[in-house]
Scaffold this active site. Structure first.
Site, mmCIF file in Angstrom:
data_model
loop_
_atom_site.group_PDB
_atom_site.id
_atom_site.type_symbol
_atom_site.label_atom_id
_atom_site.label_comp_id
_atom_site.label_asym_id
_atom_site.label_seq_id
_atom_site.Cartn_x
_atom_site.Cartn_y
_atom_site.Cartn_z
ATOM 1 N N ASP A 112 41.253 -26.060 -28.552
ATOM 2 C CA ASP A 112 40.662 -26.714 -27.382
ATOM 3 C C ASP A 112 39.247 -27.182 -27.730
ATOM 4 O O ASP A 112 38.981 -27.541 -28.885
ATOM 5 C CB ASP A 112 40.653 -25.711 -26.211
ATOM 6 C CG ASP A 112 40.819 -26.391 -24.869
ATOM 7 O OD1 ASP A 112 39.882 -27.078 -24.464
ATOM 8 O OD2 ASP A 112 41.875 -26.243 -24.243
ATOM 9 N N ASP A 163 32.512 -12.096 -19.995
ATOM 10 C CA ASP A 163 33.862 -11.715 -19.573
ATOM 11 C C ASP A 163 34.906 -11.963 -20.662
ATOM 12 O O ASP A 163 36.109 -11.788 -20.413
ATOM 13 C CB ASP A 163 34.240 -12.482 -18.294
ATOM 14 C CG ASP A 163 35.147 -11.674 -17.373
ATOM 15 O OD1 ASP A 163 35.393 -10.485 -17.684
ATOM 16 O OD2 ASP A 163 35.599 -12.220 -16.358
ATOM 17 N N HIS A 203 35.979 -26.679 -21.086
ATOM 18 C CA HIS A 203 37.422 -26.596 -20.886
ATOM 19 C C HIS A 203 38.044 -25.445 -21.667
ATOM 20 O O HIS A 203 38.854 -24.665 -21.140
ATOM 21 C CB HIS A 203 38.048 -27.934 -21.296
ATOM 22 C CG HIS A 203 39.512 -28.014 -21.035
ATOM 23 N ND1 HIS A 203 40.449 -27.608 -21.957
ATOM 24 C CD2 HIS A 203 40.210 -28.478 -19.968
ATOM 25 C CE1 HIS A 203 41.659 -27.815 -21.469
ATOM 26 N NE2 HIS A 203 41.537 -28.345 -20.257
ATOM 27 N N ASN A 220 36.807 -4.785 -16.191
ATOM 28 C CA ASN A 220 35.442 -4.548 -16.657
ATOM 29 C C ASN A 220 34.432 -4.742 -15.513
ATOM 30 O O ASN A 220 33.258 -5.015 -15.760
ATOM 31 C CB ASN A 220 35.100 -5.482 -17.830
ATOM 32 C CG ASN A 220 35.203 -6.946 -17.454
ATOM 33 O OD1 ASN A 220 35.830 -7.281 -16.450
ATOM 34 N ND2 ASN A 220 34.602 -7.816 -18.243
ATOM 35 N N ASN A 234 48.915 -34.164 -16.766
ATOM 36 C CA ASN A 234 48.568 -34.315 -15.340
ATOM 37 C C ASN A 234 48.598 -35.767 -14.860
ATOM 38 O O ASN A 234 47.815 -36.155 -14.007
ATOM 39 C CB ASN A 234 47.146 -33.794 -15.088
ATOM 40 C CG ASN A 234 46.923 -32.427 -15.656
ATOM 41 O OD1 ASN A 234 47.817 -31.598 -15.689
ATOM 42 N ND2 ASN A 234 45.718 -32.177 -16.131
ATOM 43 N N TYR A 258 57.651 -31.870 -27.968
ATOM 44 C CA TYR A 258 58.472 -31.444 -29.121
ATOM 45 C C TYR A 258 59.220 -30.185 -28.711
ATOM 46 O O TYR A 258 58.784 -29.054 -28.923
ATOM 47 C CB TYR A 258 57.600 -31.233 -30.359
ATOM 48 C CG TYR A 258 56.998 -32.530 -30.835
ATOM 49 C CD1 TYR A 258 57.823 -33.608 -31.149
ATOM 50 C CD2 TYR A 258 55.630 -32.697 -30.938
ATOM 51 C CE1 TYR A 258 57.283 -34.822 -31.548
ATOM 52 C CE2 TYR A 258 55.086 -33.896 -31.338
ATOM 53 C CZ TYR A 258 55.920 -34.961 -31.638
ATOM 54 O OH TYR A 258 55.386 -36.162 -32.025
ATOM 55 N N ASP A 306 59.750 -26.850 -19.958
ATOM 56 C CA ASP A 306 60.474 -25.581 -20.088
ATOM 57 C C ASP A 306 60.290 -24.687 -18.871
ATOM 58 O O ASP A 306 61.246 -24.148 -18.322
ATOM 59 C CB ASP A 306 60.000 -24.829 -21.334
ATOM 60 C CG ASP A 306 60.414 -25.528 -22.606
ATOM 61 O OD1 ASP A 306 59.554 -26.146 -23.263
ATOM 62 O OD2 ASP A 306 61.616 -25.472 -22.933
ATOM 63 N N SER A 356 46.570 -27.625 -17.788
ATOM 64 C CA SER A 356 45.711 -26.867 -18.708
ATOM 65 C C SER A 356 45.598 -25.420 -18.267
ATOM 66 O O SER A 356 45.465 -24.518 -19.091
ATOM 67 C CB SER A 356 44.305 -27.466 -18.737
ATOM 68 O OG SER A 356 44.276 -28.612 -19.512
#
Lengths: 446, 267
Positions: free
Chosen positions: A181, A190, A215, A229, A307, A318, A345, A376
């Site tokens: 990414d 975090d 992103h 946490n 999107n 693929y 899928d 995403s």
């Protein structure tokens, strides 16, 4: 030379703001401080609740099994289960007796060590924003604080059943999720403890995959933010770690060549799962070869469908080598912008998803978290599930893990499109079905 | 070690009768063989340890224990080979119930809680008197019993495609030890045996969900190795004998039980 430009498949992309997603970037939520949420308390369930028709009973060890059976009959209770080792019986009560009454009566019996309600426990995540993570546990809550206008209310159980799945496994720290990414904020509080290494940057050609867009950090947080946490959110794969791979520049675009190198590098550097919340419109033999390489090396590749209200992007398209993921919302419906096609899928929540944002890109006085939409966000939910399956069943092949994810999905749009369809594939992922043992009883006999 | 025991106990049951026949011939006994067909019912309920294979193919004990409950109806034929020496082949039909087995090695993990599974039994008993003193008789007895459950198929619920699992249970139980019998009454003969008892079993489960297949095997061993069995043989008539026996199996953390009733006809 591959010069095709990839576009990050998210609504928070700078380049392609969508009409239907009018929230500005960064959203106004940045004005909220952590302690103000949930009144500064950890997000754990309060109040006592237990099964209204069950109790747990332990008999004295010296009591023979036949005597136990006779005692259970005398109280008109029905044995649901005996928990071995600790020798505790889970009993179903007769309809006309309350839990309190039965416990009182049984406590008078000298053969019984103790009797107690079958209390309800909750996954002990104390992550402050967990209550907004409807994707993991949808109780019908509002998916963002009131300070963010327009946030919808979820529909109970329109979620991935993550909390049930975590009772089976929270993942193995040896399992790596490569996030290909824009990079990851390596020091975000975090996720910093979950970062395997500083990764690789194919945009600037160095070994520091620090995020300069936001992103990648958002995506990585959904898959594997540090859980329990007392801070922020819980990642899907609590214990699995993140391998950052930067192949997208600060504008959120990247050349196929960077992606291909990133896939190859991730595979060769120990990735078990590759998350690609990105895609391009154009097929490429090189890109296909790269995901094929990952598949052959038993690395699960999960990619976003896109999107654009269009066909599935590459490499998600693929089909043999990738799981292509569409989006659902807090009501288990597919948003109109989620790409569709036979290559889809499964689907996973991708609307109003809260996750991490790089601290150094966050305006002063704001929290480093952000809400966003897009496949995403759906993709790392599936990548996290793949990592959990890999953790608990490392002997399964990549193909088997992909199949488990597909077959365990809930066909939540079956009323309209029964079976596998182009919008959700096999359905919205169900982590509980994929991970927790499926109970087979006498009624399942064929 | 377990494999050795698995081989030795059946061998013991095969070899002992042969040795006894050989001894009889050597000593020149002339023996009239007696036959006692019988029908019986037996029950046991035992806690068992469960083992699964790890990634290296080694058997490791599961965290959770289970219970094996078995009910069986038997047909037996007791051969009185010589005075105080009997050999009894047994066949039967059993319903055996492994309580809540969890299979986590399959592509989709399965918790199997399906109640009893029907199956066939085959076994044999051997009993030999060794010493008689006043009204007491001390002997040795052994039994081996093998259960092969019928293959069962169940559908896998909750998935978005059709799928099924097929399972088949087995168990083998071996018992050997001394028996002390009181012969002081006319037609009632109480006895007590203290025997070494082992129970081994396995459960194989196959999963088939379209193109997704897998197989997992569980091994089972019974807890407790010593069985105390008080019993009584009651000659109802000259031709009809009733045998009743209770079994107490102490183990760490509790006691398991079994019971047997058999009616035999003297021919």
């Amino acid at each position: 030379m591959l010069m095709v430009i990839l576009i990050l498949t998210t609504a928070i992309s700078f380049q392609y703001p969508r009409k239907e997603k009018t929230r500005e970037f960064p959203p106004k939520f940045f004005g909220k401080r952590l302690p103000e949420l949930n009144n500064g308390r950890p997000l754990v369930s309060t109040g006592v609740s237990y099964a209204p028709d069950q109790i747990l009973v332990k008999f004295k060890p010296s009591l023979p099994a036949q005597a136990v059976s006779a005692t259970l009959s005398a109280y008109r209770t029905k044995k649901m289960k005996r928990i071995p080792r600790i020798n505790v019986y889970q009993l179903k009560l007769p309809e006309d007796v309350t839990v309190e009454e039965m416990i009182y009566v049984m406590s008078q019996n000298p053969d019984i060590e103790y009797a107690e309600p079958n209390y309800k426990a909750y996954i002990a995540t104390n992550d402050t924003f967990f209550k907004y993570q409807y994707a993991l546990q949808n109780t019908g809550q509002r998916v963002a604080p009131p300070s963010i206008p327009g946030a919808p209310t979820g529909v109970q159980a329109a979620d991935t059943r993550a909390t049930k799945a975590w009772e089976e496994t929270k993942g193995d720290e040896q399992v790596l999720i490569a996030v290909i990414d824009t990079g990851v904020d390596l020091n975000h509080p975090d996720i910093k403890n979950k970062i395997f290494s500083s990764g690789q940057d194919f945009v600037n050609d160095d070994s520091d995959a620090t995020d300069d867009n936001g992103h990648g950090t958002w995506v990585a947080g959904i898959a594997a933010a540090e859980a329990n946490n007392s801070e922020g959110i819980a990642g899907v794969a609590w214990n699995c770690r993140v391998l950052p791979v930067k192949t997208m520049d600060e504008e959120g675009t990247g050349f196929y060549s960077w992606i291909i190198e990133g896939i190859r590098w991730a595979v060769d550097n120990g990735a078990d799962v590759i998350n690609m919340s990105l895609g391009g419109d154009v097929p490429s033999q090189s890109l296909e070869s790269a995901v094929q390489y990952a598949f052959q090396k038993d690395v699960i590749v999960v990619a976003a469908a896109g999107n654009d209200s269009d066909t599935v992007l590459y490499p998600g398209a693929y089909d043999v080598y990738c799981l292509a993921v569409a989006a659902t919302d807090a009501s288990d419906e597919v948003p109109g912008w989620s790409n569709a096609g036979p290559e889809v899928d499964v689907a996973a929540p991708g609307v109003w998803i809260v996750s991490l944002f790089p601290e150094y890109l966050t305006p002063s006085g704001f929290l480093p978290y952000i809400w966003g939409d897009g496949t995403s966000a759906s993709t790392p939910h599936v990548a996290g599930l793949a990592a959990l399956i890999k953790s608990i069943k490392p002997w399964l092949t990549v193909s088997e893990i992909m199949t488990v994810i597909r077959y365990s999905a809930d066909d939540v749009n079956s009323a309209e499109y029964p079976g596998k369809d182009e919008f959700m594939g096999y359905g919205r992922i169900n982590m509980e079905k994929a991970l927790v043992p499926i109970k087979i009883t006498t009624s399942s006999r064929q | 070690m377990k494999t050795v025991r698995l081989i030795l106990i059946p061998l013991l049951f095969l070899v002992l009768p042969t040795l006894c026949f050989a001894q009889s011939e050597k000593e020149g006994f002339v023996q009239t063989m007696t036959f006692k067909p019988g029908i019986g019912f037996e029950y046991f309920n035992r806690e068992v340890n469960i083992f699964s294979k790890n990634e290296d193919g080694e058997w490791v004990e599961d965290e959770a224990d289970s219970r094996l409950k078995s009910y069986f109806l038997t047909l037996s034929l007791e051969f009185g080979l010589q005075a105080g020496f009997t050999f009894t082949p047994i066949i039967g039909y059993s319903v055996s119930d492994y309580d809540s087995l969890i299979f986590r090695k399959l592509p989709f993990s399965i918790e199997l809680d399906v109640g009893g599974i029907n199956g066939y039994l085959i076994g044999a008993e051997l009993k030999k008197s060794l010493i008689s003193a006043q009204d007491f008789e001390i002997g040795a007895a052994g039994q081996i019993m093998y259960y092969a459950g019928r293959k069962q198929e169940w559908s896998v619920p909750g998935l978005n495609v059709e799928g099924s699992i097929q399972g088949r249970p087995y168990w083998l139980r071996g018992t050997i030890g001394p028996v002390i019998e009181y012969k002081g009454f006319d037609s009632v003969f109480p006895y007590l045996s203290v025997s070494y008892n082992r129970l081994w079993g396995k459960f194989t489960l196959e999963q088939e969900i379209l193109d997704l297949t897998g197989e997992e095997e569980k091994k089972v061993t019974g807890k407790g190795a010593v069985v105390l069995s008080p019993g009584v043989i009651y000659e109802l008539t000259g031709a009809l004998t009733l045998k009743g026996e209770a079994s107490v199996i102490p183990r760490k953390g509790g006691i398991d039980f079994g019971a047997l009733v058999r009616v035999m006809l003297s021919l």
